[in-house]
Design a protein around this motif. Structure first.
Motif, short mmCIF file in Angstrom:
data_model
loop_
_atom_site.label_atom_id
_atom_site.label_comp_id
_atom_site.label_asym_id
_atom_site.label_seq_id
_atom_site.Cartn_x
_atom_site.Cartn_y
_atom_site.Cartn_z
N GLY A 221 -13.73 9.84 -27.27
CA GLY A 221 -15.03 9.98 -26.61
C GLY A 221 -15.17 11.35 -25.98
O GLY A 221 -14.55 12.32 -26.38
N THR A 222 -16.01 11.43 -24.99
CA THR A 222 -16.27 12.68 -24.30
C THR A 222 -15.27 12.87 -23.17
O THR A 222 -15.15 12.01 -22.29
N PRO A 223 -14.53 13.99 -23.16
CA PRO A 223 -13.58 14.20 -22.06
C PRO A 223 -14.29 14.22 -20.72
O PRO A 223 -15.37 14.79 -20.59
N THR A 224 -13.70 13.60 -19.74
CA THR A 224 -14.26 13.59 -18.39
C THR A 224 -13.42 14.47 -17.49
O THR A 224 -12.22 14.59 -17.68
N ALA A 225 -14.08 15.09 -16.53
CA ALA A 225 -13.36 15.97 -15.60
C ALA A 225 -12.43 15.15 -14.72
O ALA A 225 -12.78 14.06 -14.26
N ALA A 226 -11.24 15.68 -14.53
CA ALA A 226 -10.29 14.99 -13.66
C ALA A 226 -10.79 15.02 -12.22
O ALA A 226 -11.36 16.01 -11.76
N GLU A 227 -10.61 13.92 -11.52
CA GLU A 227 -10.99 13.85 -10.11
C GLU A 227 -9.84 14.35 -9.25
O GLU A 227 -8.70 14.46 -9.70
N ARG A 228 -10.14 14.65 -8.01
CA ARG A 228 -9.12 15.17 -7.10
C ARG A 228 -8.08 14.10 -6.82
O ARG A 228 -8.40 12.99 -6.38
N ALA A 229 -6.82 14.43 -7.08
CA ALA A 229 -5.71 13.54 -6.75
C ALA A 229 -5.09 13.99 -5.44
O ALA A 229 -5.00 15.19 -5.16
N GLU A 230 -4.65 13.04 -4.64
CA GLU A 230 -4.09 13.37 -3.33
C GLU A 230 -2.99 12.38 -2.97
O GLU A 230 -2.86 11.32 -3.57
N VAL A 231 -2.18 12.76 -1.98
CA VAL A 231 -1.20 11.85 -1.39
C VAL A 231 -1.66 11.53 0.02
O VAL A 231 -2.03 12.43 0.79
N VAL A 232 -1.67 10.25 0.34
CA VAL A 232 -2.02 9.81 1.69
C VAL A 232 -0.89 8.97 2.24
O VAL A 232 -0.11 8.36 1.48
N ARG A 233 -0.78 8.94 3.55
CA ARG A 233 0.15 8.04 4.21
C ARG A 233 -0.65 6.84 4.72
O ARG A 233 -1.56 6.99 5.54
N VAL A 234 -0.30 5.67 4.19
CA VAL A 234 -0.97 4.43 4.58
C VAL A 234 -0.19 3.79 5.71
O VAL A 234 1.03 3.59 5.61
N GLU A 235 -0.88 3.47 6.78
CA GLU A 235 -0.21 2.89 7.95
C GLU A 235 0.07 1.41 7.71
O GLU A 235 -0.84 0.63 7.44
N THR A 236 1.35 1.04 7.81
CA THR A 236 1.77 -0.34 7.57
C THR A 236 2.73 -0.78 8.67
O THR A 236 3.91 -1.04 8.41
N PRO A 237 2.26 -0.85 9.92
CA PRO A 237 3.18 -1.20 11.01
C PRO A 237 3.66 -2.64 10.97
O PRO A 237 4.67 -2.97 11.59
N ARG A 238 2.93 -3.51 10.25
CA ARG A 238 3.31 -4.92 10.17
C ARG A 238 3.73 -5.26 8.73
O ARG A 238 3.28 -4.64 7.78
N ARG A 239 4.57 -6.26 8.60
CA ARG A 239 4.98 -6.72 7.29
C ARG A 239 3.77 -7.15 6.46
O ARG A 239 3.69 -6.90 5.25
N GLU A 240 2.77 -7.74 7.10
CA GLU A 240 1.56 -8.16 6.37
C GLU A 240 0.84 -6.95 5.78
O GLU A 240 0.21 -7.04 4.72
N ASP A 241 0.88 -5.80 6.49
CA ASP A 241 0.24 -4.60 5.98
C ASP A 241 0.92 -4.11 4.71
O ASP A 241 0.25 -3.69 3.75
N ALA B 74 -5.24 8.74 -7.38
CA ALA B 74 -5.55 9.59 -8.53
C ALA B 74 -7.01 9.99 -8.58
O ALA B 74 -7.35 10.97 -9.24
N GLY B 75 -7.87 9.26 -7.88
CA GLY B 75 -9.29 9.57 -7.93
C GLY B 75 -10.11 8.69 -7.02
O GLY B 75 -9.58 7.96 -6.16
N ASP B 76 -11.43 8.72 -7.22
CA ASP B 76 -12.33 8.02 -6.33
C ASP B 76 -12.15 6.51 -6.37
O ASP B 76 -12.31 5.83 -5.35
#
Length: 828
Positions: free
Chosen positions: A151-171, A196-198
């Motif tokens: 198909g038609t190539p699509t532009a790559a979206e911005r990839a990033e690394v985030v730190r997800v807060e998980t202070p509890r085991r449920e998180d 990897a993207g939106d």
């Protein structure tokens, strides 16, 4: 030069037309090769790197074919054994007409696959090299595979690394359920995740979990790392590594280097091929290093180091092969290493997943983590579990992209099927269709099960962690937890990593050490190498981390080199495994053997339901070849940890009430060299003794506002020794845990390592010490090995049961007695 491929291309073998929804695949005809064309010949073998240079026609030990690409796509050059029933070691390389390397393969036999991208009309030379062995011929096949747009190539979206807060085991459980790309960098209160993207960003936002950005542009970071690597290699100066290497290796370089180690050290190093080829047909290459290496059944303990279960984790393979060089160099030059090598057998498998690694290593650098960012492929190249319409195309160019395949480090039987592994084909942590469904994990299983591997390290990136079993919090630690923890802590003191149980990061099932340790009793650990990415700059992630140089956390402590040596010293220590002694005639073979069944976890299904556990049958055995007279034979304990019981002790009182840590007025000066610079805040607290309180653990935690501020937490006992710590960057909290803390006085030390804005200090808050009761131990059954002795004719002449614990030496006497008499003795 290699062609640049579109990220949305797929491959179809020349001459075959395939229709797939959303794809336009066009078959391209290639004239069939004649039988004469397919046979390569060489009158003699020459030990050389086939990929190193394009050699003139007629060069001894070389045969070549000139071909022209008929497609914009891939070239595949395969070797197979020739006729006559003899197989030697042939290698293959593909060059462009200017002599530039396009692709290569250098495994130990005549079964090779060299594959890379080419352009239509590109003139190529396929060079076959007879490296060693009796086979004067091999069979060569060259195929071209067309790449066509999806198909038609699509532009790559911005990839990033985030730190997800998980202070509890449920998180953490919530985060695992999102099926995002989790890294192995995290702690008790948070985990770094690749978005990897939106769509990934929206999934995380909808979960309600808090997060902060760690790296806002992964593509930029990837380009910068590649530029640093080029500059580092271009300096032309040798590194401090045992091999003096300055850049990441290709798969064919690993293969050639391993067999060169064996060729140059024939009594010390043996190169060998693991039991099964990969899904794409590649051999998996390893080396064994020991004094008199060919005498494999000599009863010495076996130490195993592995790398690259996950394709994109290139430093893992580098550290493994450097360890092989370390042992060889040290045996020749270092008395302490020579002594350890003399007492042990060492197996090194740098690349467990060569299909995936080859795809990742040869891919166009992108760093955007899209479905077609093959550099960031994690899994193996299994296609069978993906939807039928996505099974077409080779691994490095297919409509499923990097999503296709199984995560080898979720495919072992240890607690397989439970939390912490993907249940669908396109999950980054897809567990596979069944325990050990993949040849890569079956290879490791066969190696560990047949060699009495007493010590095992599997290398990954990233997170600066030394992980030990169990991978699931609910499993509870083994009875040997204090011993396993002490070994992990010792290694972590060398590389500066955090030593924690695997579940301390997040729950995982189907991992290497969670099968190997619980099933065989051999110590098993995972190292998560470096804090900065899957394959960041070589100078940092390989050279500094291995040697213990700045900026690695192990700077000045010895790094991973010293940690590996600690593991080797543990393998050589009889107190760390079990020992059988006795007498046997020369030429007789002894074998300890045990077959058992272990349940997996209840098996999670894609619809959220679970089905009953699967019973997995394992066989563990070890052999010893008698040279006559008295023998000493290192084995693992006869009772596997899974059934031995779980660590704990009976409470002698209630847990202590939580203690708040009062923050002293003001903020101390920034201090990046604690404990050398003692400037810090100190808050004392008391751990009570029974009967007032009995504490199985305490957790000291603090938090603050910004992840760009960095407070470090240390806990000191009454004599000022650090008993636990948490000193990680990129977080807004620290948590330090101590199991079974002795009663007495302690001090929480808060070090102001760095402020985001020194003019407006970000002070720590919410300091707290929480206590928990000890969990009573559980005790299980004892298991025995069946010990047999066979004579030179293969007849069983001795049979008995043997119970042996870790650190115990059991004298089995004259084991090669008459089997009838031995059986009667066993029944008494």
């Amino acid at each position: 030069m290699r062609s640049r491929r579109r990220s949305t291309s797929v491959a179809v073998r020349a001459g075959v037309a395939v229709g797939v929804a959303g794809l336009a695949l066009v078959g391209v005809s290639v004239p069939a090769a004649t039988a004469q064309d397919r046979v390569v010949r060489a009158d003699r073998a020459e030990a050389r790197a086939c990929y190193d240079a394009l050699l003139p026609a007629g060069t001894a030990g070389v045969d070549r074919r000139e071909v022209t690409s008929t497609v914009d796509g891939l070239v595949q050059a395969r070797l197979a054994p020739g006729g006559g029933g003899r197989e030697g070691d042939w290698d293959v390389a593909v060059f462009d007409e200017a002599g530039g390397i396009v692709a290569a393969s250098s495994a130990l036999r005549s079964r090779e696959l060299a594959e890379s991208f080419v352009t239509k009309g590109q003139r190529l030379v396929v060079q076959a090299c007879r490296y060693a062995g009796p086979a004067g011929t091999a069979t060569l096949g060259v195929d071209f595979l067309a790449l066509t747009p999806q198909g038609t190539p699509t532009a790559a979206e911005r990839a990033e690394v985030v730190r997800v807060e998980t202070p509890r085991r449920e998180d953490k459980d919530t985060l695992l359920g999102l099926d995002l790309d989790l890294t192995e960098k995290g702690d008790a209160t948070g985990v770094e995740v690749v978005l990897a993207g939106d769509a990934d960003r929206e999934t995380l936002r909808a979960s309600g979990l808090g997060y902060t950005t760690v790296d806002a542009d992964l593509s930029r970071t990837s380009r910068e790392a590649a530029a640093r690597d080029r500059a580092y290699a271009a300096r032309g100066r040798a590194s401090g590594l045992p091999s003096r290497r300055t850049s990441y290796r290709h798969l064919y370089e690993y293969e050639h280097e391993l067999k060169e180690l064996a060729r140059g050290n024939p009594r010390l190093v043996r190169a060998f091929t693991l039991a099964e080829p990969t899904p794409e047909g590649r051999d998996v290459v390893a080396v064994e290093i020991a004094r008199d290496v060919d005498t494999a059944a000599d009863g010495k303990p076996v130490n195993l180091l592995m790398g690259v279960h996950h394709a994109r984790e290139w430093p893992a393979g580098e550290h493994a092969i450097e360890w092989a060089h370390e042992l060889v160099n040290g045996h020749h030059r270092d008395n302490s290493i020579r002594s350890l090598v003399a007492k042990t057998r060492n197996v090194v498998v740098p690349i467990v997943n060569p299909d995936g690694f080859s795809v990742s290593r040869e891919a166009e650098p992108k760093g955007d983590f899209t479905r077609f960012d093959y550099e960031m492929k994690r899994k193996n190249c299994r296609a069978d579990d993906s939807p039928p319409q996505l099974r077409t195309g080779v691994c490095r160019a297919n409509p499923g992209g990097t999503a296709r395949g199984t995560d080898p480090n979720r495919n072992y039987a240890g607690f397989w099927g439970g939390a912490g592994a993907g249940v669908t084909w396109n999950s980054e942590t897809f567990r596979g269709s069944a325990p050990f469904s993949e040849p890569e994990t079956r290879n490791v299983r066969a190696l560990v099960s047949s060699r009495a591997v007493t010590n095992l390290i599997t290398l990954h990136t990233y997170g600066n962690l030394v992980l030990r079993p169990p991978g699931v919090a609910a499993v509870r630690a083994p009875l040997e937890e204090p011993v396993v923890k002490a070994l992990g802590d010792r290694m972590a003191s060398r590389n500066g990593y955090d030593s924690i149980p695997s579940w301390g990061l997040y729950d995982t099932t189907g991992t290497t050490e969670d099968w190997s340790y619980w099933a065989t009793g051999g110590f098993g650990f995972t190292f998560e190498i470096n804090p900065g990415g899957f394959h960041p700059p070589y100078e940092d992630a390989v050279v500094a981390e291995y040697t213990g140089a700045a900026p690695a956390a192990g700077a000045g402590r010895g790094g991973n080199r010293a940690a590996f040596l600690d593991m080797l010293a543990n393998a050589a220590d009889p107190a760390a495994h079990s020992t059988l002694v006795g007498t046997a005639p020369a030429g007789h073979q002894l074998k300890v053997h045990k077959t058992f069944r272990t349940p997996t976890s209840p098996v999670r299904q894609p619809d959220g339901s679970t089905t009953p556990p699967i019973q997995v049958t394992d066989t563990v055995e070890s052999t010893y070849s008698s040279t006559g007279g008295r023998f000493t034979w290192s084995v693992n304990p006869s009772t596997r940890p899974y059934v031995a019981g779980r660590y704990g002790r009976d409470p002698q009182g209630p847990p202590q009430a939580a203690v708040a840590l009062a923050n002293p007025p003001g903020v101390p000066a920034e201090n990046t060299s604690f404990p050398g610079n003692p400037v810090a805040e100190r808050i004392p607290f008391t751990v009570q003794a029974p009967p007032a309180a009995d504490n199985g653990r305490f957790d000291v935690s603090v938090s603050w506002g910004s992840t760009r501020t960095d407070w470090d937490l240390y806990v000191l006992n009454a004599v000022g020794q650090v008993v636990t710590q948490s000193a990680r960057g990129g977080t807004n909290s620290e948590r330090a845990t101590l199991l079974d803390p002795p009663a007495g006085e302690y001090t929480a030390v808060l070090v102001n390592y760095e402020q985001a804005d020194p003019a407006n200090p970000d002070d720590w808050t919410a300091g707290r010490v929480e206590f928990a009761s000890p969990v009573p131990p559980t005790y299980g059954v004892e298991e025995a090995y069946t010990l047999t002795c066979t004579d030179r004719q293969g007849r069983v002449v001795g049979l008995t049961d043997v119970f042996v614990d870790r650190g115990e030496t059991v004298d089995v006497g004259e084991v090669c007695a008459d089997p009838t008499r031995a059986a009667k003795q066993r029944r008494r």
